[in-house]
Design an enzyme around this catalytic site. Sequence first.
Site, PDB file in Angstrom:
ATOM      1  N   ARG A  70       5.838   7.900  -4.584  1.00 50.91           N
ATOM      2  CA  ARG A  70       5.646   8.371  -5.957  1.00 50.91           C
ATOM      3  C   ARG A  70       4.898   9.698  -5.929  1.00 50.91           C
ATOM      4  NH1 ARG A  70       2.114   6.011  -8.221  1.00 50.91           N
ATOM      5  NH2 ARG A  70       1.537   4.462  -6.676  1.00 50.91           N
ATOM      6  N   TYR A 198      13.353   8.394  -4.853  1.00 48.68           N
ATOM      7  CA  TYR A 198      12.504   7.358  -4.264  1.00 48.68           C
ATOM      8  C   TYR A 198      11.908   6.380  -5.274  1.00 48.68           C
ATOM      9  CZ  TYR A 198       9.640   5.051  -0.865  1.00 48.68           C
ATOM     10  OH  TYR A 198       9.111   4.097  -0.051  1.00 48.68           O
ATOM     11  N   LYS A 207       8.297   1.237 -12.580  1.00 48.24           N
ATOM     12  CA  LYS A 207       7.031   1.753 -13.076  1.00 48.24           C
ATOM     13  C   LYS A 207       7.206   2.532 -14.386  1.00 48.24           C
ATOM     14  CE  LYS A 207       4.616  -0.217  -9.956  1.00 48.24           C
ATOM     15  NZ  LYS A 207       4.579   0.063  -8.572  1.00 48.24           N
ATOM     16  N   HIS A 227       0.080  -4.043 -13.850  1.00 43.41           N
ATOM     17  CA  HIS A 227       0.463  -3.886 -12.440  1.00 43.41           C
ATOM     18  C   HIS A 227      -0.074  -5.091 -11.662  1.00 43.41           C
ATOM     19  CE1 HIS A 227       0.341  -1.050  -8.660  1.00 43.41           C
ATOM     20  NE2 HIS A 227       1.462  -1.729  -8.714  1.00 43.41           N
ATOM     21  N   SER A 249      -1.564   0.108  -5.641  1.00 43.98           N
ATOM     22  CA  SER A 249      -0.409   0.191  -4.757  1.00 43.98           C
ATOM     23  C   SER A 249      -0.834   0.021  -3.298  1.00 43.98           C
ATOM     24  CB  SER A 249       0.275   1.544  -4.936  1.00 43.98           C
ATOM     25  OG  SER A 249       0.654   1.695  -6.287  1.00 43.98           O
ATOM     26  N   CYS A 251      -2.111  -2.507  -1.788  1.00 44.54           N
ATOM     27  CA  CYS A 251      -3.392  -3.200  -1.612  1.00 44.54           C
ATOM     28  C   CYS A 251      -3.237  -4.719  -1.607  1.00 44.54           C
ATOM     29  CB  CYS A 251      -4.398  -2.759  -2.668  1.00 44.54           C
ATOM     30  SG  CYS A 251      -4.930  -1.052  -2.443  1.00 44.54           S
ATOM     31  N   ASP A 276       4.615  -7.514  -8.453  1.00 45.36           N
ATOM     32  CA  ASP A 276       4.212  -6.130  -8.769  1.00 45.36           C
ATOM     33  C   ASP A 276       3.904  -5.903 -10.245  1.00 45.36           C
ATOM     34  OD1 ASP A 276       3.763  -3.496  -7.556  1.00 45.36           O
ATOM     35  OD2 ASP A 276       5.447  -2.808  -8.778  1.00 45.36           O
ATOM     36  N   ARG A 365       9.848   0.770   2.890  1.00 38.03           N
ATOM     37  CA  ARG A 365       9.942  -0.380   1.979  1.00 38.03           C
ATOM     38  C   ARG A 365      11.194  -1.198   2.242  1.00 38.03           C
ATOM     39  NH1 ARG A 365       5.882  -0.791  -2.454  1.00 38.03           N
ATOM     40  NH2 ARG A 365       4.539   0.987  -2.005  1.00 38.03           N
TER      41      ARG A 365
HETATM   42  P1  GTP Z   1       2.777  -1.965  -3.867  1.00 37.72           P
HETATM   43  O1  GTP Z   1       4.156  -2.499  -3.625  1.00 37.72           O
HETATM   44  O2  GTP Z   1       2.627  -0.549  -3.417  1.00 37.72           O
HETATM   45  O3  GTP Z   1       2.321  -2.134  -5.269  1.00 37.72           O
HETATM   46  O4  GTP Z   1       1.791  -2.746  -2.840  1.00 37.72           O
HETATM   47  P2  GTP Z   1       1.176  -4.223  -2.813  1.00 37.72           P
HETATM   48  O5  GTP Z   1      -0.052  -4.280  -3.639  1.00 37.72           O
HETATM   49  O6  GTP Z   1       2.229  -5.227  -3.078  1.00 37.72           O
HETATM   50  O7  GTP Z   1       0.680  -4.343  -1.292  1.00 37.72           O
HETATM   51  P3  GTP Z   1       1.269  -5.207  -0.073  1.00 37.72           P
HETATM   52  O8  GTP Z   1       1.111  -6.684  -0.282  1.00 37.72           O
HETATM   53  O9  GTP Z   1       2.622  -4.725   0.241  1.00 37.72           O
HETATM   54  O10 GTP Z   1       0.278  -4.791   1.094  1.00 37.72           O
HETATM   55  C1  GTP Z   1       0.085  -3.443   1.484  1.00 37.72           C
HETATM   56  C2  GTP Z   1      -0.508  -3.377   2.873  1.00 37.72           C
HETATM   57  O11 GTP Z   1      -1.765  -4.078   2.901  1.00 37.72           O
HETATM   58  C3  GTP Z   1       0.373  -4.026   3.920  1.00 37.72           C
HETATM   59  O12 GTP Z   1       0.359  -3.234   5.078  1.00 37.72           O
HETATM   60  C4  GTP Z   1      -0.287  -5.353   4.185  1.00 37.72           C
HETATM   61  O13 GTP Z   1      -0.056  -5.817   5.494  1.00 37.72           O
HETATM   62  C5  GTP Z   1      -1.770  -5.069   3.919  1.00 37.72           C
HETATM   63  N1  GTP Z   1      -2.475  -6.273   3.405  1.00 37.72           N
HETATM   64  C6  GTP Z   1      -2.057  -7.101   2.431  1.00 37.72           C
HETATM   65  N2  GTP Z   1      -2.905  -8.146   2.248  1.00 37.72           N
HETATM   66  C7  GTP Z   1      -3.908  -7.957   3.144  1.00 37.72           C
HETATM   67  C8  GTP Z   1      -5.100  -8.696   3.460  1.00 37.72           C
HETATM   68  O14 GTP Z   1      -5.421  -9.743   2.889  1.00 37.72           O
HETATM   69  N3  GTP Z   1      -5.901  -8.171   4.453  1.00 37.72           N
HETATM   70  C9  GTP Z   1      -5.577  -7.019   5.105  1.00 37.72           C
HETATM   71  N4  GTP Z   1      -6.406  -6.585   6.050  1.00 37.72           N
HETATM   72  N5  GTP Z   1      -4.447  -6.301   4.837  1.00 37.72           N
HETATM   73  C10 GTP Z   1      -3.633  -6.760   3.875  1.00 37.72           C
HETATM   74  C1  SPV Z   2       3.657   1.125  -6.087  1.00 39.21           C
HETATM   75  O1  SPV Z   2       3.480   2.279  -5.655  1.00 39.21           O
HETATM   76  O2  SPV Z   2       2.774   0.500  -6.731  1.00 39.21           O
HETATM   77  C2  SPV Z   2       4.940   0.449  -5.806  1.00 39.21           C
HETATM   78  C3  SPV Z   2       6.029   1.226  -5.208  1.00 39.21           C
HETATM   79  O3  SPV Z   2       5.077  -0.729  -6.121  1.00 39.21           O
HETATM   80  S1  SPV Z   2       6.881   2.203  -6.366  1.00 39.21           S
HETATM   81  O4  SPV Z   2       8.054   1.459  -6.813  1.00 39.21           O
HETATM   82  O5  SPV Z   2       7.275   3.423  -5.687  1.00 39.21           O
HETATM   83  O6  SPV Z   2       6.039   2.457  -7.512  1.00 39.21           O
HETATM   84 MN    MN Z   3       3.163  -1.500  -7.162  1.00 38.59          MN
END
Ligand code: GTP
Ligand code: SPV
Ligand code: MN
Length: 585
Positions: A70, A198, A207, A227, A249, A251, A276, A365
């Site tokens: 983004r 993207y 979003k 979110h 994002s 996290c 999400d 992704r």
């Molecule tokens: P968006 O799709 O961008 O909104 O991200 P999201 O909030 O869904 O994050 P996601 O679950 O994909 O995790 C992002 C990164 O954080 C990945 O590399 C995970 O492996 C890492 N991660 C997720 N949960 C944990 C956790 O509990 N501990 C640690 N250390 N890393 C984590």
């Molecule tokens: C985020 O960035 O919080 C995502 C990926 O979930 S995107 O669809 O690019 O916003």
């Molecule tokens: Mn997101």
Amino acid sequence: MSSKLAALNHWVSEVSQLTQPDQIHWCDGSIVERDALVELMLERGELLALNPETHPDCYLHRSHPGDVARVEHLTFVCTADQADAGPNNNWMAPDQARASMDGLFTGCMRGRTLYVIPYCMGPIHSPYARCGVEITDSPYVVANMRIMTRMGADALARIEREGRFVRGLHSIGELDPERRFIMHFPEELSILSYGSGYGGNALLGKKCHALRIASWQARNEGWLAEHMLIVGIQNPQGETHYVAAAFPSACGKTNLAMLIPPVTHAGWKVWTIGDDICWLHPGPDGRLWAINPESGFFGVAPGTGRNTNPNALDMLDRDAIFTNVAVTAENGPWWEGKSDETPHKDWQGRDFDPGRGPAAHPNSRFTVSMRQCPSFSAEADNPAGVPISALIFGGRRESLVPLVFEALDWNHGVLVGASMASETTAAATGAVGVVRRDSMAMKPFCGYNFADYFSHWLSFGDRLEHLPKIFHVNWFRKGPDGKFLWPGFGDNLRVLQWILERCAGRAGAVETPIGLLPRREDLDLRGLESLNGSLDALLAIDPAGWRNEWADVGNYLDSFGARVPDALRAEHARVSALVGHVAPA
Ligand code: GTP
Ligand code: SPV
Ligand code: MN
């Protein structure tokens, strides 16, 4: 083909006059259509087939190397009055924005096909669901929207019945960052996106519609577009309670949404509703009810492995689109943290060379239907949604913020959400690892002035008879050795367990100046003996640090000026005094 809805036909013909496509294709969402699009993209090299034996119907898309995330600095909210967009958004006057976007869109689809994508955000028969139409010249966007939304004939039928829809016009343009803008017109329920293919820039249902436009509609209509992931947690007694959690994002939302409980937790099970986005409505029973407007996951690949997120791996061996991952010699998808295989080609298709950085792009992704998730809950299709027991905020904070704490009441919880901060990630272009305020994880996504958004959140204190409790979590606190103190992933269930027991009035807590914290004995840490030394650090409160934090939050609130609600100011004054009263160490 065309639609029974004159307004939709009119808009499509207006756009085609502007953009001059060779053809117009109305998407019906069928598998035949999907197969034809895949065929076309394979021919053009926009998709590469992965190993059909190990990964049937899986494809890799390599985006332009300058178009991998983004772009917050190129994303605008164009309201008539700049103050309505607020300091949290980039703003441009609607007329000026439209004129410059018209310039970019003029003739941009020559030699291309214009795809009309009718889609529904939310279960197709839900009163809470909302529809939109995206016009795009990218078959990759069509293929992704087909997974991420309820797209095609059923959505078109609903749009024709209701006569209203969010209008999103998208073109990949030249993929030139100098000619790239993502513009939102909440007052007209429309979106113009140019120059990026993207994720959040291009899949306009996600979003752009389901957060920026929907948050605006939600404020006017008395609900919330957030979110947040949505997850059901079933305890050994067989009861399932639902929570929604907002983390910025990259996290941890996708991971928490489909976690597998630790082996010590026999009888516990997690059900995935969404990973999400969450639309929250006051229900007829005075509780808050949640739907997931999406129907698929656009998840972060790196870090997804057997030990961290086995459910994700189990849904990614068939019928999935991968974007900017690496491939193995056997032509399987690969990313850092997936397995100990060696990557063969990196995300740009070059022979892998560790000297050039990670093999998969840090924001690479996967796109996959939520129905392929082993923990998928049929409640995701329930038109009424699921009732929410607790709301959770969380960020990526290597210091200061404890593993978990509970807000004292609704207003305190809203302040906790408003004052959230997190280290930036690769999900957006720009510096990574910088702590910034990210209220409710909505900094990049709230379609209106954050001060008004805080007021709207506070108003639910009166709108709901049964308020969910609010919590804050942090999986990312680090020790002096720079390592994460908390094991995270499946073990996060232990924190959810405490949260739900607090909601049921069963678990203990101790009152601190920042909120209610569990004591060691309040957490179920069976099997986590290795944590011994770290737990004190995970739950530690540093009064001096919190005095600085609340002072900084005060400055942050000041940046929104007089529109900040008095009740939030009062809450901030209350908690600041509390940390002030703790004797300095
Ligand atoms: P968006 O799709 O961008 O909104 O991200 P999201 O909030 O869904 O994050 P996601 O679950 O994909 O995790 C992002 C990164 O954080 C990945 O590399 C995970 O492996 C890492 N991660 C997720 N949960 C944990 C956790 O509990 N501990 C640690 N250390 N890393 C984590
Ligand atoms: C985020 O960035 O919080 C995502 C990926 O979930 S995107 O669809 O690019 O916003
Ligand atoms: Mn997101």
